[in-house]
Design a protein around this motif. Structure first.
Motif, PDB file in Angstrom:
ATOM      1  N   LEU A   1       5.128  -9.622   3.716  1.00 32.01           N
ATOM      2  CA  LEU A   1       5.652 -10.897   3.222  1.00 32.01           C
ATOM      3  C   LEU A   1       5.101 -11.201   1.832  1.00 32.01           C
ATOM      4  CD1 LEU A   1       5.474 -13.072   6.474  1.00 32.01           C
ATOM      5  CD2 LEU A   1       7.521 -12.207   5.357  1.00 32.01           C
TER       6      LEU A   1
ATOM      7  N   ARG B   1      14.212 -14.685  -1.726  1.00 33.07           N
ATOM      8  CA  ARG B   1      12.977 -14.255  -1.067  1.00 33.07           C
ATOM      9  C   ARG B   1      12.810 -14.941   0.288  1.00 33.07           C
ATOM     10  NH1 ARG B   1       9.092 -14.476  -6.354  1.00 33.07           N
ATOM     11  NH2 ARG B   1       9.558 -12.405  -7.117  1.00 33.07           N
ATOM     12  N   GLU B   2      13.256 -16.170   0.361  1.00 32.31           N
ATOM     13  CA  GLU B   2      13.183 -16.858   1.660  1.00 32.31           C
ATOM     14  C   GLU B   2      14.058 -16.142   2.684  1.00 32.31           C
ATOM     15  OE1 GLU B   2      13.454 -21.043   2.309  1.00 32.31           O
ATOM     16  OE2 GLU B   2      12.863 -21.444   0.240  1.00 32.31           O
TER      17      GLU B   2
ATOM     18  N   TYR C   1       1.949 -18.008  -0.997  1.00 29.76           N
ATOM     19  CA  TYR C   1       1.269 -18.280   0.275  1.00 29.76           C
ATOM     20  C   TYR C   1       1.879 -19.491   0.997  1.00 29.76           C
ATOM     21  CZ  TYR C   1      -1.906 -14.973  -1.815  1.00 29.76           C
ATOM     22  OH  TYR C   1      -2.413 -13.846  -2.406  1.00 29.76           O
TER      23      TYR C   1
ATOM     24  N   ASN D   1      10.163  -7.475  11.929  1.00 30.37           N
ATOM     25  CA  ASN D   1       8.826  -7.208  12.471  1.00 30.37           C
ATOM     26  C   ASN D   1       8.727  -7.554  13.951  1.00 30.37           C
ATOM     27  OD1 ASN D   1       7.639  -6.164  10.174  1.00 30.37           O
ATOM     28  ND2 ASN D   1       7.237  -8.182   9.325  1.00 30.37           N
TER      29      ASN D   1
ATOM     30  N   ASP E   1       4.957 -20.406   1.075  1.00 31.54           N
ATOM     31  CA  ASP E   1       6.191 -19.996   1.760  1.00 31.54           C
ATOM     32  C   ASP E   1       5.876 -19.157   2.993  1.00 31.54           C
ATOM     33  OD1 ASP E   1       7.524 -21.316  -0.169  1.00 31.54           O
ATOM     34  OD2 ASP E   1       8.458 -19.572  -1.099  1.00 31.54           O
TER      35      ASP E   1
ATOM     36  N   TRP F   1      14.903 -13.059   2.607  1.00 35.21           N
ATOM     37  CA  TRP F   1      14.277 -11.763   2.890  1.00 35.21           C
ATOM     38  C   TRP F   1      13.111 -11.941   3.858  1.00 35.21           C
ATOM     39  CZ3 TRP F   1      14.004  -6.947   3.639  1.00 35.21           C
ATOM     40  CH2 TRP F   1      12.822  -6.244   3.500  1.00 35.21           C
ATOM     41  N   ALA F   2      12.311 -12.976   3.638  1.00 40.23           N
ATOM     42  CA  ALA F   2      11.145 -13.198   4.518  1.00 40.23           C
ATOM     43  C   ALA F   2      11.608 -13.498   5.945  1.00 40.23           C
ATOM     44  CB  ALA F   2      10.318 -14.350   3.981  1.00 40.23           C
ATOM     45  N   TRP F   3      12.661 -14.277   6.032  1.00 44.93           N
ATOM     46  CA  TRP F   3      13.211 -14.606   7.352  1.00 44.93           C
ATOM     47  C   TRP F   3      13.667 -13.323   8.048  1.00 44.93           C
ATOM     48  CZ3 TRP F   3      18.617 -14.431   8.627  1.00 44.93           C
ATOM     49  CH2 TRP F   3      18.948 -14.992   9.860  1.00 44.93           C
TER      50      TRP F   3
ATOM     51  N   LEU G   1       6.455 -13.377  -1.482  1.00 47.46           N
ATOM     52  CA  LEU G   1       6.419 -14.817  -1.189  1.00 47.46           C
ATOM     53  C   LEU G   1       5.090 -15.436  -1.591  1.00 47.46           C
ATOM     54  CD1 LEU G   1       7.964 -15.224   2.370  1.00 47.46           C
ATOM     55  CD2 LEU G   1       9.023 -15.596   0.172  1.00 47.46           C
TER      56      LEU G   1
ATOM     57  N   ALA H   1      12.702 -10.243   7.299  1.00 47.45           N
ATOM     58  CA  ALA H   1      11.555  -9.363   7.526  1.00 47.45           C
ATOM     59  C   ALA H   1      10.809  -9.781   8.785  1.00 47.45           C
ATOM     60  CB  ALA H   1      10.625  -9.405   6.321  1.00 47.45           C
ATOM     61  N   ASN H   2      10.730 -11.082   8.983  1.00 47.40           N
ATOM     62  CA  ASN H   2      10.063 -11.597  10.176  1.00 47.40           C
ATOM     63  C   ASN H   2      10.811 -11.143  11.437  1.00 47.40           C
ATOM     64  OD1 ASN H   2       8.246 -13.066  11.705  1.00 47.40           O
ATOM     65  ND2 ASN H   2       9.431 -14.943  11.561  1.00 47.40           N
TER      66      ASN H   2
ATOM     67  N   ARG I   1       4.990 -21.417   5.698  1.00 46.17           N
ATOM     68  CA  ARG I   1       6.154 -22.095   6.290  1.00 46.17           C
ATOM     69  C   ARG I   1       6.929 -21.133   7.190  1.00 46.17           C
ATOM     70  NH1 ARG I   1       9.234 -24.293   1.831  1.00 46.17           N
ATOM     71  NH2 ARG I   1      10.624 -22.534   2.086  1.00 46.17           N
ATOM     72  N   VAL I   2       7.141 -19.924   6.703  1.00 46.22           N
ATOM     73  CA  VAL I   2       7.923 -18.944   7.462  1.00 46.22           C
ATOM     74  C   VAL I   2       7.247 -18.595   8.783  1.00 46.22           C
ATOM     75  CG1 VAL I   2       8.588 -16.500   7.463  1.00 46.22           C
ATOM     76  CG2 VAL I   2       9.091 -17.902   5.490  1.00 46.22           C
TER      77      VAL I   2
ATOM     78  N   ARG J   1       5.953  -3.720  -3.757  1.00 45.81           N
ATOM     79  CA  ARG J   1       7.030  -4.596  -4.216  1.00 45.81           C
ATOM     80  C   ARG J   1       7.956  -3.852  -5.156  1.00 45.81           C
ATOM     81  NH1 ARG J   1       5.850 -10.286  -6.995  1.00 45.81           N
ATOM     82  NH2 ARG J   1       4.273 -10.200  -5.423  1.00 45.81           N
TER      83      ARG J   1
END
Lengths: 245, 187
Positions: B141, A149-150, B149, A160, B151, A152-154, B147, A156-157, B154-155, A53
């Motif tokens: 993630l 972060r949301e 857990y 991937n 989140d 970023w996670a979207w 994030l 990152a998904n 959800r993702v 991180r």
């Protein structure tokens, strides 16, 4: 006590177990060598994973609230994506194979493109994120970070899943705009505040509008009052061709 | 003198007996956590000692037992993770059978330390590459995107309990690869 759940073991390593739960778990670990070994391995993994991180801490920020801060997230890719958006449809690669006149845009493109271009380039779509968050001026720093972060996670998904080709957030201010003769054009505050103001873009390696729309519907920007336009990229991404040359 | 007020208040006021009792109890708590994480009583003792040294410096800022307990717990975990990272780096540079003979705090120059950290980062990158794509994604993630857990659940449209199990399994696998006792197999 039954074997602690993975959830509890993870909470222990995260430092979020309360005292009572922690004491129970420690009692169990001290009497169960197999469980103790599992926890130690996970702790070693945690110690290895945690610095990731820090190493990437300045990457995920989208969208940014502070004006005039230069984006550092995927800048080269964002530039590429920006260029792609700017290329007029007259430069589509389908025209290259038809031996265009040298003075035409098609001819100019042919001059810079490698001769071994695939005849049927890979398709693609760009998601254009538009509009600032309506509550941008009141939302706190923690909430901004959580939302970022949301995003970023979207992303990152997508990365991937090998769907994401390029992405980038844009700073809030309007930047510079040039007219046909290179003369600067003033951009009004109304444009910046408009729901159409572009705040980010994502280049996707998908071939159907349905796939692109499905991805757009998952975009966190929609949850926070923004909109997402889905645009097809001619007959493929320029970067795809160049990378393959 | 015990005037009936909480131990922490009396320790903050500078009552020697209260301070001694507080330090002893928190030292025991830190030792238990460190021993569970490291499995090495000697190293756990050192970390417990380090934790209470920090605690005595930070003590005036605490207002309650719960806050102090959480602080000690987290500082102990952080020190344990630092210890594990150092142990991992030492094990990469030193033959396994000599690793325990190396002093706890190595006197590295800054450039050496930078190289060391770079190597450690490379080791983690290698270890990550050895995980399955699902394990890599979930650790990214959690640890790159940071994030919670809920989140991640959800993702990824996955129940939160399943996420915790997957993260824990991925960490164990990563730990297996990074653990110095396994490095001789890898190298």
């Amino acid at each position: 006590m039954n074997r602690p759940t993975d959830d509890q073991l993870l909470a222990f390593l995260d430092g979020t177990l309360d005292r009572e739960e922690r004491e129970r778990l420690l009692d169990r670990i001290e009497n169960d060598p197999a469980l103790a070994r599992e926890l130690r391995l996970a702790a070693m993994g945690y110690a290895g994973a945690e610095p990731m991180r820090t190493a990437t801490a300045d990457r995920p920020t989208l969208p940014r609230m502070t004006p005039r801060l230069v984006s550092r997230w995927w800048i080269p890719a964002a530039v590429a994506a920006t260029l792609l958006l700017a290329i007029p449809t007259t430069l589509r690669l389908s025209s290259v194979s038809s031996s265009p006149e040298p003075w035409t845009p098609e001819g100019a493109m042919a001059a810079i493109m490698p001769a071994s271009l695939p005849t049927k380039p890979e398709g693609g779509f760009v998601l254009v994120l538009q509009g600032r968050w309506p509550d941008a001026s009141t939302v706190g720093a923690d909430e901004q970070q959580r939302r970022a972060r949301e995003y970023w996670a979207w992303a990152a998904n997508l990365s991937n899943r090998s769907v994401l080709m390029a992405a980038g957030d844009l700073v809030w201010d309007p930047g510079e705009r040039l007219g046909p003769t290179g003369t600067p054009i003033a951009v009004s505050v109304e444009i910046v505040e408009s729901p159409d103001f572009i705040v980010g873009m994502f280049a996707l390696r998908v071939t159907t509008v349905e796939d692109a729309l499905a991805i757009a519907r998952e975009c966190p920007h929609l949850r926070y009052g923004g909109s997402v336009s889905v645009r097809q990229v001619g007959q493929g991404f320029l970067t795809t061709h160049l990378a393959g040359s | 003198m015990n005037d009936g007020s909480p131990l922490i208040d009396r320790a903050v006021r500078g009552e020697p007996e209260a301070l001694e009792r507080l330090v002893a109890s928190q030292r025991r708590a830190a030792f238990r956590v460190a021993r569970a994480v490291l499995g090495e009583p000697d190293a756990a003792e050192d970390i417990a000692q380090d934790t209470v040294v920090r605690l005595t410096a930070a003590l005036p800022g605490f207002t309650g037992d719960t806050e102090l307990d959480r602080w000690v717990y987290r500082v102990t975990l952080n020190l344990c993770r630092d210890h594990l990272r150092r142990r991992k780096r030492r094990a990469r540079d030193i033959p396994i059978d000599r690793a325990e003979a190396v002093p706890e705090l190595m006197t590295e120059s800054l450039p050496e330390r930078a190289v060391d950290l770079e190597r450690a980062g490379a080791a983690v990158a290698e270890a990550m590459a050895a995980l399955s794509s699902e394990q890599r994604e979930i650790l990214r993630l959690r640890f790159v995107a940071g994030l919670p857990y809920a989140d991640i659940a959800r993702v990824t449209s996955t129940p939160q309990g399943t996420i915790a199990s997957r993260v824990f399994r991925a960490l164990k696998r990563l730990g297996q690869i990074l653990d110095p006792r396994h490095l001789e197999v890898l190298e």
